[in-house]
Design a protein around this motif. Sequence first.
Motif, PDB file in Angstrom:
ATOM      1  N   ILE A   1      -1.620  -1.664  14.311  1.00 26.93           N
ATOM      2  CA  ILE A   1      -1.498  -0.818  13.117  1.00 26.93           C
ATOM      3  C   ILE A   1      -2.860  -0.650  12.446  1.00 26.93           C
ATOM      4  O   ILE A   1      -3.575  -1.617  12.215  1.00 26.93           O
TER       5      ILE A   1
ATOM      6  N   ILE B   1      -4.721   0.225   9.141  1.00 22.25           N
ATOM      7  CA  ILE B   1      -4.435   0.356   7.708  1.00 22.25           C
ATOM      8  C   ILE B   1      -5.702   0.828   7.008  1.00 22.25           C
ATOM      9  O   ILE B   1      -6.760   0.221   7.145  1.00 22.25           O
ATOM     10  N   GLU B   2      -5.607   1.898   6.300  1.00 22.43           N
ATOM     11  CA  GLU B   2      -6.771   2.348   5.535  1.00 22.43           C
ATOM     12  C   GLU B   2      -6.309   2.831   4.167  1.00 22.43           C
ATOM     13  O   GLU B   2      -5.167   3.282   3.994  1.00 22.43           O
ATOM     14  N   GLU B   3      -7.169   2.662   3.226  1.00 27.45           N
ATOM     15  CA  GLU B   3      -6.816   3.026   1.852  1.00 27.45           C
ATOM     16  C   GLU B   3      -6.723   4.544   1.727  1.00 27.45           C
ATOM     17  O   GLU B   3      -7.595   5.276   2.186  1.00 27.45           O
ATOM     18  N   ILE B   4      -5.635   4.989   1.142  1.00 27.69           N
ATOM     19  CA  ILE B   4      -5.498   6.428   0.880  1.00 27.69           C
ATOM     20  C   ILE B   4      -5.643   6.610  -0.626  1.00 27.69           C
ATOM     21  O   ILE B   4      -4.942   5.968  -1.406  1.00 27.69           O
TER      22      ILE B   4
ATOM     23  N   SER C   1       6.422   1.105  11.577  1.00 26.44           N
ATOM     24  CA  SER C   1       5.143   0.821  12.231  1.00 26.44           C
ATOM     25  C   SER C   1       4.148   0.166  11.281  1.00 26.44           C
ATOM     26  O   SER C   1       3.314  -0.635  11.698  1.00 26.44           O
ATOM     27  N   THR C   2       4.215   0.467   9.991  1.00 29.07           N
ATOM     28  CA  THR C   2       3.265  -0.151   9.059  1.00 29.07           C
ATOM     29  C   THR C   2       3.735  -1.543   8.677  1.00 29.07           C
ATOM     30  O   THR C   2       4.914  -1.884   8.840  1.00 29.07           O
ATOM     31  N   LEU C   3       2.808  -2.316   8.155  1.00 33.00           N
ATOM     32  CA  LEU C   3       3.128  -3.692   7.752  1.00 33.00           C
ATOM     33  C   LEU C   3       4.253  -3.714   6.712  1.00 33.00           C
ATOM     34  O   LEU C   3       5.210  -4.487   6.815  1.00 33.00           O
TER      35      LEU C   3
ATOM     36  N   ASN D   1      -2.923  -7.321   3.306  1.00 35.95           N
ATOM     37  CA  ASN D   1      -4.192  -6.853   3.861  1.00 35.95           C
ATOM     38  C   ASN D   1      -4.402  -7.266   5.309  1.00 35.95           C
ATOM     39  O   ASN D   1      -5.425  -6.969   5.898  1.00 35.95           O
ATOM     40  N   VAL D   2      -3.461  -7.993   5.877  1.00 34.51           N
ATOM     41  CA  VAL D   2      -3.625  -8.459   7.254  1.00 34.51           C
ATOM     42  C   VAL D   2      -2.968  -7.472   8.207  1.00 34.51           C
ATOM     43  O   VAL D   2      -1.858  -7.014   7.984  1.00 34.51           O
TER      44      VAL D   2
ATOM     45  N   LYS E   1       0.831  -1.205   0.000  1.00 36.75           N
ATOM     46  CA  LYS E   1       0.000   0.000   0.000  1.00 36.75           C
ATOM     47  C   LYS E   1       0.869   1.259   0.000  1.00 36.75           C
ATOM     48  O   LYS E   1       2.038   1.209   0.369  1.00 36.75           O
ATOM     49  N   LYS E   2       0.213   2.370  -0.382  1.00 35.84           N
ATOM     50  CA  LYS E   2       0.989   3.598  -0.584  1.00 35.84           C
ATOM     51  C   LYS E   2       1.671   4.070   0.710  1.00 35.84           C
ATOM     52  O   LYS E   2       2.860   4.414   0.717  1.00 35.84           O
ATOM     53  N   GLU E   3       0.918   4.044   1.828  1.00 36.57           N
ATOM     54  CA  GLU E   3       1.518   4.539   3.078  1.00 36.57           C
ATOM     55  C   GLU E   3       2.590   3.584   3.589  1.00 36.57           C
ATOM     56  O   GLU E   3       3.575   3.991   4.207  1.00 36.57           O
ATOM     57  N   ASP E   4       2.425   2.279   3.290  1.00 36.08           N
ATOM     58  CA  ASP E   4       3.457   1.302   3.657  1.00 36.08           C
ATOM     59  C   ASP E   4       4.735   1.578   2.867  1.00 36.08           C
ATOM     60  O   ASP E   4       5.838   1.585   3.425  1.00 36.08           O
TER      61      ASP E   4
END
Lengths: 222, 194
Positions: B187, B189-192, A88-90, B181-182, A2-5
């Motif tokens: 943490i 996690i949300e779609e930006i 902190s992110t996955l 997605n897990v 994902k983008k923030e990851d």
Amino acid sequence: MKKEDAAEAEPILQRTMTALLGTVPTQGRAGAAARLAVGDLTANAEVLLRSDQAGTPMADCYNKVRLAGTTWVNFAGVRAVTTAEPASTLGGVLTRHSLIQLNLAAEARVIADMAFRSRQEVLALRDELNAAFSAIEEAATDVMDSTTYLALVRLHAAVMAHLIETARPLPRLVRFQFAQPLTTLLASHRLYDTAARADELRAENKVVHPAFMLPAGRALSA
Amino acid sequence: MSTITQIDNPWRKALKPAAFRNAHFHVEAGSRENGRRIVVHEFPKKDIPYAEDMGRRAFEFTVRCYCIQYPRDVAGAGDLYRRDYRVARDRLIEELEKEGQGVLQLPLLPPMAVVVTRYRVTEEERLGGYCVFDLTFVEAGRSPLEQVDSRNKVIEAAKDVTARTGDVQDGKGDGSKPSGNVEIGPIEIEEIPN
């Protein structure tokens, strides 16, 4: 990813690659290949991370840096840089773990061909690697990645077995104490019955002038 | 009328063709010898001795085997089932004289890595088309100075970790790794939107 990851993983990757690049010799074809691989990865880091395609180039970088002649001490320094990175992110955690694992695998390959002088040297290395492996193994269990965990445990065991086998025939470092300062030639003769190891004593005890070696010091037991 | 081979015997089913390395032979008698290396200490003025166990003795095999001419050449049955028994004999002699260890398989004993200590081949005038071997083998074991190739083990394990890590980072895990997605831990996690 994902983008923030990817946004968190990219600086971790960039800083690690910068540290890795600092260990590569500035001359030679192998060094050039390593710099090219690292440069390519850092230039495209965000795109590769977002499209989940960074794994192979990352492994390639570590491999090429190892082939360029980076020492274990340098690799350990790079590992310290990566370990200190907060995540902190996955995606950030995953990338940091991957970098540490690749670093440890490269360290293991370097250690496999290393020549040691004394048993203490090997034991010190063993203790440091034990701590590094234990931390990353625990991290692999935390994310329920059993295959990576098993691969890490196998590598950990193989490295420890190799170090124990390597240490077995090596001499120990022992302390000596003479009554008065001696020349390194004389000290070598007293300790080993040969003056040929005077330079070894000088290097080990950091003797300023070989005519005046301090009466106490350390030397190999054989 | 039934024959003896039609009676169900578990041991008969376990019979294996006897061989040393790749040379086959018929076995007349095969024996395996073993025991403990005991040193008996007997003391003056004492009635009770002390038998000290110094470890297992090496296995020793004594085999009496033979090669014999077969009424016809059997295709695909190897050297042993041929009209000329010398083919099997020479093959066995060749294997017995080779340096190093080899696997000895006797009909009802487990295979073992052995070395040949002595052999004797006997051919008699009154028994044409037939020769007898008296073979002695001893367990090959391993050298106490044998080096473990720890370096290659490290290299293989390191390659394994590198390959696995590359796959995980590339999202090609085997399912034991959480996908993107897990969530782990606290943490969020949300779609930006891009």
